[in-house]
Design an enzyme around this catalytic site. Structure first.
Site, PDB file in Angstrom:
ATOM      1  N   ASP A 175       0.826  -1.214   0.000  1.00 33.55           N
ATOM      2  CA  ASP A 175       0.000   0.000   0.000  1.00 33.55           C
ATOM      3  C   ASP A 175       0.856   1.258   0.000  1.00 33.55           C
ATOM      4  O   ASP A 175       2.077   1.195   0.175  1.00 33.55           O
ATOM      5  CB  ASP A 175      -0.966  -0.007   1.207  1.00 33.55           C
ATOM      6  CG  ASP A 175      -0.320  -0.506   2.494  1.00 33.55           C
ATOM      7  OD1 ASP A 175       0.925  -0.537   2.576  1.00 33.55           O
ATOM      8  OD2 ASP A 175      -1.063  -0.862   3.420  1.00 33.55           O
ATOM      9  N   HIS A 235      -7.705  -4.227   9.969  1.00 34.76           N
ATOM     10  CA  HIS A 235      -7.333  -4.102   8.555  1.00 34.76           C
ATOM     11  C   HIS A 235      -6.059  -4.881   8.252  1.00 34.76           C
ATOM     12  O   HIS A 235      -5.203  -5.058   9.125  1.00 34.76           O
ATOM     13  CB  HIS A 235      -7.210  -2.627   8.121  1.00 34.76           C
ATOM     14  CG  HIS A 235      -6.047  -1.867   8.681  1.00 34.76           C
ATOM     15  ND1 HIS A 235      -6.190  -0.659   9.326  1.00 34.76           N
ATOM     16  CD2 HIS A 235      -4.716  -2.119   8.692  1.00 34.76           C
ATOM     17  CE1 HIS A 235      -4.998  -0.216   9.694  1.00 34.76           C
ATOM     18  NE2 HIS A 235      -4.096  -1.080   9.324  1.00 34.76           N
TER      19      HIS A 235
HETATM   20  C1  F6R Z   1       1.337  -1.382   6.122  1.00 34.16           C
HETATM   21  C2  F6R Z   1       0.068  -2.054   6.239  1.00 34.16           C
HETATM   22  C3  F6R Z   1      -0.789  -1.956   7.466  1.00 34.16           C
HETATM   23  C4  F6R Z   1      -0.015  -2.265   8.746  1.00 34.16           C
HETATM   24  C5  F6R Z   1      -0.955  -2.130   9.947  1.00 34.16           C
HETATM   25  C6  F6R Z   1      -0.219  -2.379  11.242  1.00 34.16           C
HETATM   26  O1  F6R Z   1       1.891  -1.620   4.850  1.00 34.16           O
HETATM   27  O2  F6R Z   1      -0.298  -2.678   5.321  1.00 34.16           O
HETATM   28  O3  F6R Z   1      -1.858  -2.845   7.348  1.00 34.16           O
HETATM   29  O4  F6R Z   1       0.500  -3.555   8.679  1.00 34.16           O
HETATM   30  O5  F6R Z   1      -1.503  -0.856   9.964  1.00 34.16           O
HETATM   31  O6  F6R Z   1       0.724  -1.385  11.430  1.00 34.16           O
HETATM   32  P1  F6R Z   1       1.819  -1.496  12.569  1.00 34.16           P
HETATM   33  O7  F6R Z   1       2.666  -2.655  12.227  1.00 34.16           O
HETATM   34  O8  F6R Z   1       2.599  -0.207  12.482  1.00 34.16           O
HETATM   35  O9  F6R Z   1       1.090  -1.663  13.856  1.00 34.16           O
END
Ligand code: F6R
Length: 257
Positions: free
Chosen positions: A67, A138
């Site tokens: 993304d 998500h």
């Molecule tokens: C990032 C992505 C998001 C993150 C999610 C968790 O490329 O696809 O889905 O994996 O927001 O973010 P963190 O790891 O920062 O808690």
């Protein structure tokens, strides 16, 4: 779905790096799917360490990002293309031209999203996809109520996701409202998925992901229908799992292990 509960993020990083190194040793031209965010950072650091100290080479791999924010200038430090370059690509030997990411600045978003899907297809599809999970369930930026069959597209971030990601910016207002994301249907085509979740804030999303009903309300639950997903959690992120003891039992008693 395999669920592996390990004591610390460092243990998860080693276990996930073992799997990636194994796949790359069997197939040097593996297509990697990369997540940004904080969850995979220990994994990227571990892969970089193995590259530096143990000769792990990713030189023949290609990578596709999940993304990208919309509305950030291309050189913004928090644009995901730049984050992944800083936190991973610059530390290993994946050629920069082999790293693909959705455009957050394209004039014709629909055409750019279709071209991204086509590039993934032309590369033969993603062999191993690394995922994190948002506190709202998500994966990539497929927010609640995303179609379970969705493809790469422009999407609007929830208030919760923007608040969660404000830690990377100077203020909440700076966090973009929109993003381009691979769809749930796109992610489901990856041959293998490693999802990493650490910390208490992920406990509810992890319990839904593994044990909840498949529902667009918790988009990650679509992975229950994936053939080869491993969910790595630390003690805190796994705290709400009802069948925790069983997952540990399965992990320690693999047939043939
Ligand atoms: C990032 C992505 C998001 C993150 C999610 C968790 O490329 O696809 O889905 O994996 O927001 O973010 P963190 O790891 O920062 O808690």
């Amino acid at each position: 779905m395999d669920v592996v509960v390990l004591p610390t993020p460092a243990d998860i990083a080693r276990a996930a790096a073992d799997r990636i190194a194994d796949i790359v040793s069997q197939r040097p031209d593996t297509v990697l799917g990369l997540a940004t965010g904080s969850s995979p950072l220990p994994l990227y650091q571990e892969l970089a360490r193995r590259h530096r100290e143990e000769g792990l080479s990713l030189a023949q791999t290609q990578a596709f990002l999940l993304d990208e924010y919309v509305g950030l200038p291309a050189d913004h430090p928090e644009a995901y293309r730049n984050v992944i370059d800083r936190e991973f690509i610059s530390l290993v030997d994946i050629p920069r031209e082999a790293v693909n990411s959705p455009s957050g600045t394209a004039e014709d978003m629909t055409a750019a999203c279709a071209a991204y899907e086509e590039a993934m297809r032309a590369a033969g599809g993603v062999d191993i996809q690394i995922l994190g999970i948002g506190t709202d369930g998500h994966i990539a930026f497929n927010e609640p109520a995303s179609a379970l069959t969705s493809r790469t597209r422009l999407t609007t971030l929830t208030k919760q996701t923007r608040a969660d990601n404000a830690r990377f910016f100077n203020s909440l207002e700076e966090v973009p409202m929109h993003a381009v994301t691979q769809g749930l249907g796109t992610i489901m085509e990856a041959r293998e998925i490693l999802l990493i979740a650490t910390g208490t804030s992920k406990a509810e999303a992890v319990a839904q992901l593994v044990e909840g009903p498949i529902s667009a309300l918790w988009p990650a639950t679509v992975l229950q229908n994936h053939q080869h997903t491993t969910v790595f959690v630390d003690e805190e992120a796994g705290a709400n799992l009802q069948l925790r003891d069983y997952y540990a039992h399965v992990h320690h008693n693999r047939p043939g292990a």
